[in-house]
Design an enzyme around this catalytic site. Structure first.
Site, PDB file in Angstrom:
ATOM      1  N   HIS A   1      39.984 -10.528  24.972  1.00  0.00           N
ATOM      2  CA  HIS A   1      40.336 -11.377  26.131  1.00  0.00           C
ATOM      3  C   HIS A   1      38.839 -11.369  26.910  1.00  0.00           C
ATOM      4  CE1 HIS A   1      43.656 -11.707  29.323  1.00  0.00           C
ATOM      5  NE2 HIS A   1      42.405 -12.373  29.683  1.00  0.00           N
TER       6      HIS A   1
ATOM      7  N   GLU B   1      47.514  -5.595  25.380  1.00  0.00           N
ATOM      8  CA  GLU B   1      45.964  -5.671  24.871  1.00  0.00           C
ATOM      9  C   GLU B   1      45.297  -4.196  25.418  1.00  0.00           C
ATOM     10  OE1 GLU B   1      44.408  -8.779  27.309  1.00  0.00           O
ATOM     11  OE2 GLU B   1      45.345 -10.249  26.258  1.00  0.00           O
TER      12      GLU B   1
ATOM     13  N   ARG C   1      47.692 -17.111  28.050  1.00  0.00           N
ATOM     14  CA  ARG C   1      48.356 -15.943  28.311  1.00  0.00           C
ATOM     15  C   ARG C   1      49.033 -15.548  26.968  1.00  0.00           C
ATOM     16  NH1 ARG C   1      45.677 -13.590  31.875  1.00  0.00           N
ATOM     17  NH2 ARG C   1      46.315 -13.429  33.819  1.00  0.00           N
TER      18      ARG C   1
END
Lengths: 278, 278
Positions: free
Chosen positions: A241, A222, A193
Site C-alpha cells: 500500500h 493488509e 482498493r
C-alpha cells in the site's frame, strides 16, 4: 484528530484525521471532516451524517501512483525480475526487452489517479484506454475513453490492466471471473482498493494464464498474514500500500485548498460526493 | 554484408553491415559503409580508410535506452528488487518508495542517447545534469549542462549516474577510482560502453558504499563467462546489452535517411566524424 475543541460548547468543529473519534460521530457541532486519506470508503461505511462536509487528501498521489504503475510496467517490459534472478544465478542468456510502445493499457478509473497513471504510461508509448463513468470529461491523457460496460472487446487486447477504482457498491468484486477470464495474457496491477478484485478469481485467471502476472499494492486484509492465500498466487508481487503514500505536506496543502475555497464561498474541489461514494 | 557487388569491376561499393568483410578492407571501390550498430569504436579500431564515408544506425535506440534507464531508476525508487524478494519469502514489512522528484541524475553523454535518457528521467521528476562536450548545444531536456571536467562538485550529490558515453581514447576507464570514490551512495547505470568503466574500481566503490548499486547493460567481455569477476560484484544486476537493441526497421530507416541526404547533396546526420570517434 486535530479539532477546534476547547472553544464554546456549541462552536462548529472542523476535524482533520483518518477517522472521526467515536465520541464525535453524530455530534451536531461537527461541520466538516477533512480526511487525510484519498480513499473514503471506510468513512462512508455505515452512512455519513447529513450536512457534514467531507473533503479528502489527494496530494501528489496521482503522480506517485503513476510512477508506481510505470515502474512495474517498465519492469515487466524490461524483464527486471528475470534479470535480477539471472544475476543471482549466473550466467544468463540474452533477454531482449519487450518495448511498451503501442501495447494497450486499460486503466480503470478516470479520476485523479487514473488520469495520472495514463499520463505516465502514455509518455512511455503505451496506448491508454480509460474506463470510467461517462460523466468524466473525455480527452485528458487517454487515447480512448469507454465506460465499464464497453470494456468487453478490449479485455482480450490489453497487455496491462491497471485497477485505479474507488470502492463502491458498483466496484466491489468488479474484477471477478467474467472480466479476468476474458484477458489474454495481461499483467494486472491493483493500485485502487483491494476489495475491487476477487482474489479467488484472480488465482484462477493466473493459473489459466489469462493473467500473465499481477502486482498488488492493495488487499482487503493488509498486511496479509503469513498463511494468507494471496502469498500462494503464482507470478504475483505484493507491495505494501505504498504506491501513493500521502506525505504530511499533501494533507496540509489539500486542507488549505479546501479552506480557501470555502472562505471564497466555493465548493472545495476535493469535497466527497457522499452519495456517489468518492 | 549487403554490397553492390556484381557490378562493374571498378563500380563504387556501398556496404551495410556490422563489419566490412576482411577482403574488402582497403578496397578502393568501397565508398560508403553503413554500420548496423550505433557504436563504431570496433570499426575505427586500427584506423578507418581515408575518404570512405561511415554512417551508423541509431534508430529508436535513444527512446529505448531512455526507457531502460527509467525502468531501473523507478525500480530502484520503488524498491522493485526488495518487493520481489519479499514476495518470494513472505511476509514483509511495509517498504515505502523513495520518490525520484528532485533527486539528481548525472547523465554522461549528451548526444542522441544521453538526451533521450534525460528526457525520460526529467519527465519522472528527476533533476538531470548532462555531462558532455561543450560543443553540444546547451538546453535540450537537461536541467543543467556541464563538461566532464566540471563534474567534481556534482558527484557527491548524484543519486543516479547514467553512463551513456561512447568509447574513445578520452572515455576509456573514465569511471575509475577518482570519480567512483567521490560518489555518495549513487546508483550507477551503464548503457554506453563497457570499457568506459573500470570494473575493479567499481568493485571497490560498491564495497565502500560509494556506489549503492549498479545496473550494467554493457561489459568489455560479453557475455561474461561464469567465473568472471563481474558476477561477484555486490548489489549489481547485469542485463544483456539489451537496453537499446536495434531492430531491422531501424537499420533500413537510418540507411534510407543517409541515402536521401547524399542524393540531396548533404552530409548525412548519421555520418561518423572519424577523427572524433563517434
Amino acid at each position: 484528530i486535530t479539532g477546534a475543541e476547547g472553544g464554546a460548547p456549541d462552536a462548529p468543529l472542523v476535524l482533520v484525521g483518518a477517522h472521526p473519534a467515536a465520541r464525535l460521530r453524530g455530534d451536531p457541532r461537527v461541520r466538516w471532516f477533512h480526511s487525510v486519506n484519498a480513499g473514503v470508503d471506510a468513512l462512508l461505511d455505515g452512512g455519513w451524517p447529513a450536512g457534514v462536509l467531507l473533503t479528502r487528501t489527494v496530494g501528489r498521489m496521482g503522480e506517485r501512483i503513476g510512477q508506481y504503475a510505470l515502474a512495474w510496467v517498465l519492469a515487466d517490459c524490461q524483464g527486471v525480475p528475470g534479470h535480477l534472478a539471472r544475476t543471482a544465478a549466473p550466467p544468463g542468456a540474452a533477454n531482449p526487452p519487450n518495448w511498451p510502445r503501442g501495447q494497450t493499457a486499460l486503466v480503470y478509473g478516470t479520476g485523479h489517479i487514473g488520469t495520472a497513471v495514463a499520463s505516465r504510461l502514455g509518455a512511455a508509448g503505451l496506448h491508454t484506454v480509460g474506463v470510467g463513468r461517462a460523466e468524466h470529461a473525455p480527452g485528458g491523457p487517454f487515447d480512448e475513453r469507454i465506460t465499464a460496460g464497453e470494456d468487453g472487446p478490449w479485455l482480450g487486447r490489453a497487455r496491462f490492466v491497471v485497477d485505479a477504482l474507488p470502492l463502491t457498491d458498483a466496484t466491489r468484486d468488479f474484477f471477478a471471473d467474467a472480466r479476468l477470464s476474458a484477458l489474454r495474457g495481461a499483467t494486472f496491477l491493483n493500485v485502487g482498493r483491494g476489495a475491487t478484485v476477487s482474489l479467488p478469481a484472480l488465482g484462477r485467471a493466473l493459473a489459466a494464464g489469462h493473467v500473465r502476472g499481477a502486482v498488488l499494492d492493495v488487499l482487503t486484509d493488509e498486511p496479509p498474514a503469513p498463511g494468507h492465500p494471496v502469498w500462494e498466487l503464482p507470478r504475483t508481487t505484493l507491495t505494501s500500500h505504498s504506491a501513493g503514500i500521502t506525505a504530511g505536506t499533501d494533507i496540509t496543502a489539500d486542507f488549505r485548498a479546501c479552506w480557501e475555497a470555502l472562505r471564497a464561498g466555493q465548493a472545495p474541489e476535493l469535497a466527497v460526493r457522499v452519495g456517489r461514494g468518492y
